[in-house]
Design a protein around this motif. Structure first.
Motif, PDB file in Angstrom:
ATOM      1  N   GLN A   1      -8.672   4.072  -1.085  1.00  0.00           N
ATOM      2  CA  GLN A   1      -8.409   4.595  -0.504  1.00  0.00           C
ATOM      3  C   GLN A   1      -9.371   3.702   1.389  1.00  0.00           C
ATOM      4  O   GLN A   1      -8.801   3.958   1.887  1.00  0.00           O
ATOM      5  CB  GLN A   1      -9.206   6.242  -0.107  1.00  0.00           C
ATOM      6  CG  GLN A   1      -9.188   6.224   1.574  1.00  0.00           C
ATOM      7  CD  GLN A   1      -7.468   7.023   1.745  1.00  0.00           C
ATOM      8  OE1 GLN A   1      -6.541   6.915   1.221  1.00  0.00           O
ATOM      9  NE2 GLN A   1      -6.805   6.240   2.699  1.00  0.00           N
TER      10      GLN A   1
ATOM     11  N   ARG B   1      -6.109  -0.008   7.970  1.00  0.00           N
ATOM     12  CA  ARG B   1      -5.643   0.815   8.886  1.00  0.00           C
ATOM     13  C   ARG B   1      -6.231   0.234  10.180  1.00  0.00           C
ATOM     14  O   ARG B   1      -5.310   0.113  11.254  1.00  0.00           O
ATOM     15  CB  ARG B   1      -5.677   2.495   8.722  1.00  0.00           C
ATOM     16  CG  ARG B   1      -4.711   3.030   9.940  1.00  0.00           C
ATOM     17  CD  ARG B   1      -5.589   4.303   9.664  1.00  0.00           C
ATOM     18  NE  ARG B   1      -6.937   4.507   9.688  1.00  0.00           N
ATOM     19  CZ  ARG B   1      -7.317   5.253   9.128  1.00  0.00           C
ATOM     20  NH1 ARG B   1      -7.354   5.793   8.199  1.00  0.00           N
ATOM     21  NH2 ARG B   1      -8.542   5.443   9.414  1.00  0.00           N
TER      22      ARG B   1
ATOM     23  N   THR C   1      -5.044  -0.079  -4.562  1.00  0.00           N
ATOM     24  CA  THR C   1      -6.083   0.202  -3.910  1.00  0.00           C
ATOM     25  C   THR C   1      -6.932   1.322  -2.702  1.00  0.00           C
ATOM     26  O   THR C   1      -5.853   2.534  -3.363  1.00  0.00           O
ATOM     27  CB  THR C   1      -4.832  -0.789  -2.691  1.00  0.00           C
ATOM     28  OG1 THR C   1      -4.604  -1.266  -2.701  1.00  0.00           O
ATOM     29  CG2 THR C   1      -6.024  -0.672  -1.361  1.00  0.00           C
TER      30      THR C   1
ATOM     31  N   ARG D   1      -7.204   0.862   2.149  1.00  0.00           N
ATOM     32  CA  ARG D   1      -6.476   1.257   2.844  1.00  0.00           C
ATOM     33  C   ARG D   1      -6.818   2.331   4.431  1.00  0.00           C
ATOM     34  O   ARG D   1      -6.264   1.269   5.386  1.00  0.00           O
ATOM     35  CB  ARG D   1      -5.605   2.720   2.274  1.00  0.00           C
ATOM     36  CG  ARG D   1      -4.862   2.438   0.511  1.00  0.00           C
ATOM     37  CD  ARG D   1      -3.899   3.418   0.138  1.00  0.00           C
ATOM     38  NE  ARG D   1      -4.753   4.394   0.433  1.00  0.00           N
ATOM     39  CZ  ARG D   1      -4.816   4.860  -0.865  1.00  0.00           C
ATOM     40  NH1 ARG D   1      -4.670   4.001  -1.845  1.00  0.00           N
ATOM     41  NH2 ARG D   1      -5.324   5.955  -1.036  1.00  0.00           N
TER      42      ARG D   1
ATOM     43  N   MET E   1       0.513  -1.191   0.034  1.00  0.00           N
ATOM     44  CA  MET E   1       0.282   0.134  -0.276  1.00  0.00           C
ATOM     45  C   MET E   1       1.082   1.228  -0.327  1.00  0.00           C
ATOM     46  O   MET E   1       0.584   2.008  -1.020  1.00  0.00           O
ATOM     47  CB  MET E   1      -0.876  -0.145   1.062  1.00  0.00           C
ATOM     48  CG  MET E   1      -1.876  -0.719   1.013  1.00  0.00           C
ATOM     49  SD  MET E   1      -3.497  -1.127   2.399  1.00  0.00           S
ATOM     50  CE  MET E   1      -4.470  -1.906   2.410  1.00  0.00           C
TER      51      MET E   1
END
Length: 174
Positions: free
Chosen positions: A66, A73, A64, A69, A52
């Motif tokens: 957002q 996280r 990828t 991502r 990423m």
């Protein structure tokens, strides 16, 4: 690639780097190590993070979205279209990196699923670090796995560790 903020880099990303070190170090140095599913999940998280981040070496080739991502996280779960592999590096080259991404559509209507906020839907990232070769094949196309069309049939089946990690993975193995 400078693509992350200082709080993330010094926070959860740094914690993940520390967590993976006991598994990654023997792989890089070529020591014999057997990784259980928890260890493989940690290596998968680390490799997902690296993929990423390196996607941002060129903004027009990010695969990828957002939303994925952000979900990573929060959960550290690799996206479902990431397939991760590890193999023994037997070449003399101890460091290597290659990333390639493209956009493919099998219909005139365009890519399925839609690209969202990205421009690509297939990406292959290969990283060599010492005695380990990592490969991430990310395919955001419904019901399509590029490895199934690879010439070396069976190769990817023997070294895949994500998704559906094996109970144990011995490393190095050929």
């Amino acid at each position: 690639v400078r693509a992350v903020c200082k709080p993330c880099n010094n926070g959860w990303m740094n914690q993940l780097e520390s967590k993976v070190r006991p598994y990654l170090t023997p792989m890089v140095t070529g020591e014999n190590v057997t990784l259980d599913q928890a260890a493989l999940a940690t290596v998968a998280q680390w490799l997902t993070l690296k993929v990423m981040v390196v996607e941002h070496d060129a903004q027009n080739t990010v695969l990828t979205p957002q939303a994925d991502r952000s979900r990573f996280r929060d959960t550290l779960e690799p996206p479902p279209y990431y397939r991760l592999y590890a193999a023994h590096n037997i070449s003399a080259d101890p460091l290597f990196f290659l990333r390639h991404s493209v956009c493919v559509a099998f219909t005139l209507e365009g890519p399925n699923p839609p690209l969202d906020d990205t421009t690509k839907n297939i990406q292959v990232v290969t990283m060599v670090a010492g005695k380990v070769v990592f490969q991430a094949i990310c395919t955001r196309i419904n019901d399509f796995a590029i490895e199934d069309r690879a010439m070396a049939l069976g190769f990817h089946n023997r070294c895949r560790f994500w998704p559906n990690p094996p109970e144990l993975m011995a490393f190095p193995s050929r």
